[in-house]
Design an enzyme around this catalytic site. Structure first.
Site, PDB file in Angstrom:
ATOM      1  N   HIS A 236       0.857  -1.182   0.000  1.00 42.84           N
ATOM      2  CA  HIS A 236       0.000   0.000   0.000  1.00 42.84           C
ATOM      3  C   HIS A 236       0.894   1.234   0.000  1.00 42.84           C
ATOM      4  CE1 HIS A 236      -3.121   2.835   1.145  1.00 42.84           C
ATOM      5  NE2 HIS A 236      -4.027   1.879   1.065  1.00 42.84           N
ATOM      6  N   ARG A 256      -6.667  10.219  -0.085  1.00 39.96           N
ATOM      7  CA  ARG A 256      -6.509  10.664  -1.472  1.00 39.96           C
ATOM      8  C   ARG A 256      -7.856  10.735  -2.173  1.00 39.96           C
ATOM      9  NH1 ARG A 256      -3.203   6.281  -3.509  1.00 39.96           N
ATOM     10  NH2 ARG A 256      -3.381   5.314  -1.446  1.00 39.96           N
TER      11      ARG A 256
END
Length: 606
Positions: A236, A256
């Site tokens: 990740h 995000r």
């Protein structure tokens, strides 16, 4: 005194995360007796760490979404190595599973007209992730538990399974022990479902909790099941990098998805430097466009921060290696910049990302509404795992099923964010349904006393070894394995490094045979670790051998000596199994030919 306590269930489920609970609910609804074994306490499953949302084409925010688009996105994200039938079932059935969860009491965030709200996430063409702030996995576990405890399911908490049991090549049950007192437990069962999650703890830096050691996948392998796609590990892009005590702790992609941008030490948004041709028409270097996209504007282009996880992780890795990293070896993730877009930005961030705000405030002394976070790649998920039948979730071993992260096929070379939670629901339900059906059609196999006696004897050997000269410390072996995997089988791999890793694994296996611990079986973490070493080393070897065979770069597997994709290997999955002599066999197997109607969907969506 009896050597072990015996329990009997029609269906035994190993693991009490999202997949295990959903399987238990479905099997119990079919009228069979169900037992669920978990290594921790109920409610502590790693599913709670899945924060950003559950992917399902509900089309509540963008009416253009549908199962076909979700299917095409999943296949493209997986570099077309996915099991297309699993991807089809997943895309079609995920909306129904989410609405079912809602009917059972899950409290999702809402649109203004009261429908389930959905947010953007990396690799998804439309806003598709149904969410509860940044605590979606926690809400899922809460809802499944609340529903499941009324279904007559027996829960066995703080139990470690050390071996699956077979008779005449059919599954017959499992042997384990309770972690508190160390007393052995024999579980007789007509069908077994493995739902034990991932393997991040074989790496030094990981978002995974202590129990994610790949144990269930290894249990299935040693029982005769085949594994596929083990080389594909998802690092990740955003884990904490400071302070050291929480290095690797997950920072949800939801940051995000809500407008967070990545910058290097020079203050530049480096993600614009390397946008794959496949996505250039979808992304924009205009900050205003990216902001509009994260707010659900149907006509805006996505920011490059929302490209697939493998790509973003490598871009951060590149910035650090080339000297443009943050003081603690990462990149900056900035959500505070949205103050320029909305007047109540602090309230908005705290509402949308409550866990992230609290996490950084308490653990790093940073207010994310005012300053950027330091982030870096962390071992998060394995796309590979136990090979299963797409429709039934049965493995190569008769009566043994698998679902969730420990099962392979859906994600191919790279998983899209949010697909893991819908994976749990869709295939947990299917595993429970077909395991119950299998149990109804088959009688309980008799388990030989000799098999159980041999296994309990092996489990007690570490205590005898402690009295010998210079026994190996299991904690040190585990630490050495984690360091080695991080260095040699991490984000960037090479033939030289992988061969070194394989040599190191063989040495660690020799050391593990001599691991010894003092005391007795009660309250003994050293014994637990000794029991785990076999599984951790099995998974590490399967990852390394598979990575050696894949001489290309694709998805979560990147080779510095083979940086391009191979057309030939793009048609192959790497399969691993245990031979009769106990050796690990590795073979390339051709992908199944995709159905014409599904091929046409992919072509249309391109």
């Amino acid at each position: 005194m009896e050597k072990y306590t015996t329990f009997e269930h029609d269906v035994l489920i190993i693991g009490a995360g999202g997949a295990g609970l959903r399987a238990a609910i479905e099997a119990s609804a079919a009228g069979v007796s169900v037992g669920v074994v978990c290594r921790s306490l109920l409610g502590k499953a790693h599913t709670v760490m899945a924060e950003g949302g559950v992917a399902a084409a509900l089309a509540n925010v963008d009416t253009r979404d549908g199962w076909q688009t979700h299917f095409a996105d999943t296949m493209r994200g997986g570099q077309y190595l996915n099991d297309w039938r699993m991807a089809e079932l997943h895309a079609k059935e995920a909306p129904e599973r989410v609405r079912e969860l809602e009917a059972w009491g899950a409290i999702f965030d809402r649109t203004k007209d009261g429908r389930i709200l959905q947010r953007n996430f990396g690799g998804h063409k439309y806003p598709r992730l149904a969410h509860v702030g940044d605590r979606t996995g926690l809400e899922m576990i809460r809802t499944l538990q609340d529903h499941g405890i009324h279904q007559g399911i027996d829960f066995h908490q703080e139990i470690t399974i050390i071996s699956l049991l077979k008779e005449n090549d059919r599954i017959a049950g499992a042997l384990g022990y309770d972690r508190e007192k160390g007393r052995f437990r024999l579980y007789k069962s007509k069908a077994v479902i493995i739902a034990t999650g991932g393997m991040g703890k074989i790496y030094k830096i990981t978002s995974n909790s202590w129990d994610c050691t790949g144990g269930g996948t290894s249990l299935a392998y040693h029982a005769g099941a085949k594994l596929i796609d083990m080389e594909f590990i998802q690092f990740h892009p955003t884990g904490m990098v400071w302070p050291p005590s929480v290095r690797g702790l997950l920072i949800t992609e939801g940051v995000r998805g809500e407008g967070g941008v990545l910058k290097n030490s020079e203050g530049r948004r480096f993600m614009f430097d390397d946008v794959p041709d496949l996505y250039k028409h979808q992304t924009s270097d205009n900050e205003e466009e990216g902001w509009r996209y994260t707010q659900g504007d149907k006509d805006a282009k996505r920011p490059p921060e929302l490209l697939t996880r493998d790509h973003v992780a490598r871009c951060i890795y590149r910035e650090v290696k080339e000297g443009r990293g943050t003081p603690h070896g990462g990149a900056y993730l900035d959500i505070a910049w949205i103050k320029s877009k909305i007047s109540n930005a602090e309230v908005h961030i705290k509402k949308k990302l409550p866990s992230m705000y609290h996490q950084f405030k308490e653990l790093a002394g940073i207010d994310i509404t005012k300053e950027p976070m330091e982030v870096g790649p962390t071992t998060h998920y394995i796309m590979g795992g136990i090979r299963v039948d797409a429709d039934t979730q049965m493995t190569d071993v008769e009566g043994l099923f698998a679902a969730g992260e420990c099962a392979a096929g859906l994600h191919g070379a790279n998983r899209l964010g949010g697909n893991s939670l819908s994976d749990l629901l869709v295939f947990g339900k299917r595993a429970g349904e077909f395991a119950a059906q299998y149990a109804k059609e088959h009688s309980q196999m008799q388990i030989s006393e000799e098999q159980v006696a041999n296994l309990t004897g092996l489990a007690e050997k570490p205590f005898a070894r402690y009295d010998q000269e210079n026994p190996e410390n299991p904690f040190q072996i585990q630490s050495d394995l984690q360091e080695m995997m991080q260095d040699l089988v991490g984000i960037i791999r090479s033939e030289k490094g992988l061969n070194e890793a394989l040599e190191s694994i063989n040495k660690l296996k020799d050391r593990a045979v001599n691991a010894g611990i003092g005391g007795n079986r009660e309250y003994n973490p050293g014994w637990h670790t000794t029991m785990e070493l076999k599984h951790m080393l099995t998974i590490a070897e399967s990852i390394t051998r598979s990575a050696i065979e894949r001489n290309e770069s694709r998805g979560g597997h990147y080779r510095s000596d083979y940086t391009e994709k191979s057309e030939a290997l793009g048609q192959m999955n790497i399969c691993v199994w245990k031979t009769e002599s106990g050796e690990m066999q590795v073979e390339k197997i051709p992908k199944k030919e995709i159905r014409n109607d599904l091929r046409e969907i992919i072509e249309q969506m391109k």
